[in-house]
Design an enzyme around this catalytic site. Structure first.
Site, PDB file in Angstrom:
ATOM      1  CG  HIS A 180      42.102  37.081  35.929  1.00 14.25           C
ATOM      2  ND1 HIS A 180      43.532  37.920  36.108  1.00 14.25           N
ATOM      3  CD2 HIS A 180      41.964  36.373  36.952  1.00 14.25           C
ATOM      4  CE1 HIS A 180      43.975  37.006  37.390  1.00 14.25           C
ATOM      5  NE2 HIS A 180      42.796  36.307  38.003  1.00 14.25           N
ATOM      6  CG  HIS A 209      49.823  36.889  41.833  1.00 11.37           C
ATOM      7  ND1 HIS A 209      49.493  37.123  43.312  1.00 11.37           N
ATOM      8  CD2 HIS A 209      48.902  36.432  41.351  1.00 11.37           C
ATOM      9  CE1 HIS A 209      48.172  37.384  43.346  1.00 11.37           C
ATOM     10  NE2 HIS A 209      47.781  36.752  42.171  1.00 11.37           N
ATOM     11  CG  ASN A 262      45.162  44.817  42.883  1.00 13.46           C
ATOM     12  OD1 ASN A 262      44.219  45.327  42.041  1.00 13.46           O
ATOM     13  ND2 ASN A 262      45.067  45.339  44.111  1.00 13.46           N
ATOM     14  N   GLY A 314      36.302  49.293  42.467  1.00 11.47           N
ATOM     15  CA  GLY A 314      36.165  50.570  43.328  1.00 11.47           C
ATOM     16  C   GLY A 314      36.735  50.106  44.539  1.00 11.47           C
ATOM     17  CG  ASP A 342      41.143  38.198  40.422  1.00 19.96           C
ATOM     18  OD1 ASP A 342      41.196  37.067  40.252  1.00 19.96           O
ATOM     19  OD2 ASP A 342      41.660  38.690  41.433  1.00 19.96           O
TER      20      ASP A 342
END
Length: 383
Positions: free
Chosen positions: A55, A191, A215, A245, A270
């Protein structure tokens, strides 16, 4: 090619001093001990399977959408410095017409036989089939529900090279999940604002992958448990983790590692086009962002917008946070992603007859050399 005097990390053990014999694209032999034959002296540094980022949007000034028609080649030539030998390049939400254009260009890139640098395994389509409630850096005006016919069209343009699709499971009745599985596309829920119990529908159909855990999803709420809870509770589900982090604090990284274990974590970046570039203003899709260090955020809201960290940075953060065994680390950097993408027979671990996808790291896990299918694609000149 012979790589000698290396500390070789195999799937189930570590050879403290050994050498690898590489011919053409493949590893021919892995031997414990030393050799007098001519070869590259690794001076006791770590030898790991090349990293697989399943990703990543881009970096070094380009991404799936940004740059001219040579942008995919440009990314492949640069990403080796991070230790990456294989990757899935991710698109974001765009208009239907523009998505037609970029997937046609991606299909043309994938059909070329003279590829250099790291090897792209295919596309990771992140959006437009996602929830407006958890849109992240995706343009809400362009979001639509999962659509089989649109997906078929884009995959045809990509010459059947869409390998992963992120979508919100609650926006479909299970038919989209079935379509992806039947067509060898890895379904990844993300998402999304779904409840934990809603995930069971797609899990029973075969969904075993979650896009960047915590996330862009419903989280840990004791009154309304979301996808993050379901991902942690299902032992057979692999979770992507952005371990820069910034996206996840150390306590969360530790919790994920302790709960999921190394067999079900896949480190990702990402990263977007500003990775590897100076701080400043850039765009993800058509949305303005600001890069500060390794953090990238939407200019208007401050919401995190993809990432600016390199893969090797994320590896060091996770390793230093949890101090796992190196045989566990390679599961999170290579093995698990290779298995999810059905390429584990060819790559993802160091073994005879597998592709020579290799990264050499120093004691601090800094990249010294990257080899993709027997080709040296990056060397640290200070090494």
């Amino acid at each position: 090619m012979i790589l000698k005097n290396g500390k070789i990390v195999l799937e189930h053990k570590i050879i403290e001093k050994g050498y690898l014999v590489i011919h053409d694209k493949k590893i021919i032999d892995i031997v414990e001990g030393t050799t007098d034959e001519f070869g590259v002296d690794l001076k006791g540094n770590w030898v790991l399977p090349g990293f697989i980022d399943c990703h990543v949007h881009g970096g070094y000034g380009v991404d799936f959408e940004t740059g001219d028609t040579n942008r995919f080649e440009h990314f492949a030539l640069n990403v080796g410095k991070e230790g990456i030998t294989k990757y899935c390049q991710a698109s974001i939400t765009n208009s239907l017409g523009f998505t037609n254009k970029i997937y046609k260009e991606f299909g043309d890139f994938m059909s070329k036989s003279n590829k250099q640098g790291a090897i792209c395994l295919g596309a990771h389509m992140e959006g437009p089939f996602i929830s407006p409630a958890k849109k992240g850096a995706h343009d809400p005006k362009l979001l639509i529900n999962p659509d089989i016919e649109i997906t078929k069209h884009w995959n045809e343009l990509a010459k059947n090279n869409i390998k992963i699709i992120t979508y919100a499971g609650e926006l479909q009745d299970g038919s989209y999940t079935k379509y992806l599985i039947e067509n060898d596309i890895l379904p990844s829920i993300g998402h999304t604002d779904m409840l934990a119990q809603e995930f069971d529908k797609d899990w029973k159909l075969g969904v075993k992958h979650i896009t960047h855990l915590f996330n862009g999803m419903s989280g840990v709420d004791h009154y309304r448990p979301g996808l993050a809870v379901a991902a942690l509770n299902h032992d057979d589900v692999v979770v992507e983790v952005i371990s820069d982090g910034i996206h996840l604090q150390p306590e969360i990284l530790k919790m994920i590692f302790d709960h999921k274990g190394p067999d079900k974590i896949s480190i990702i970046t990402d990263a977007m086009n500003a990775k590897g570039l100076p701080d400043g203003e850039y765009k993800i899709g058509q949305l303005p962002v600001i890069k500060t260090g390794m953090k990238v955020a939407l200019k208007d809201s401050g919401v995190l917008a993809a990432a600016g960290a390199t893969y090797d940075h994320n590896v060091r953060v996770y390793y230093n946070t949890c101090k796992m065994e190196m045989t566990d680390l390679i599961k999170m950097t290579s093995i698990n992603a290779a298995k999810q993408l059905n390429v584990y027979e060819q790559t993802g671990s160091l073994a005879p007859n597998k592709l020579a996808d290799i990264v050499v790291l120093d004691k601090n896990l800094k990249v010294l050399k990257t080899i993709a299918e027997g080709r040296v694609i990056f060397e640290n000149n200070e090494y």
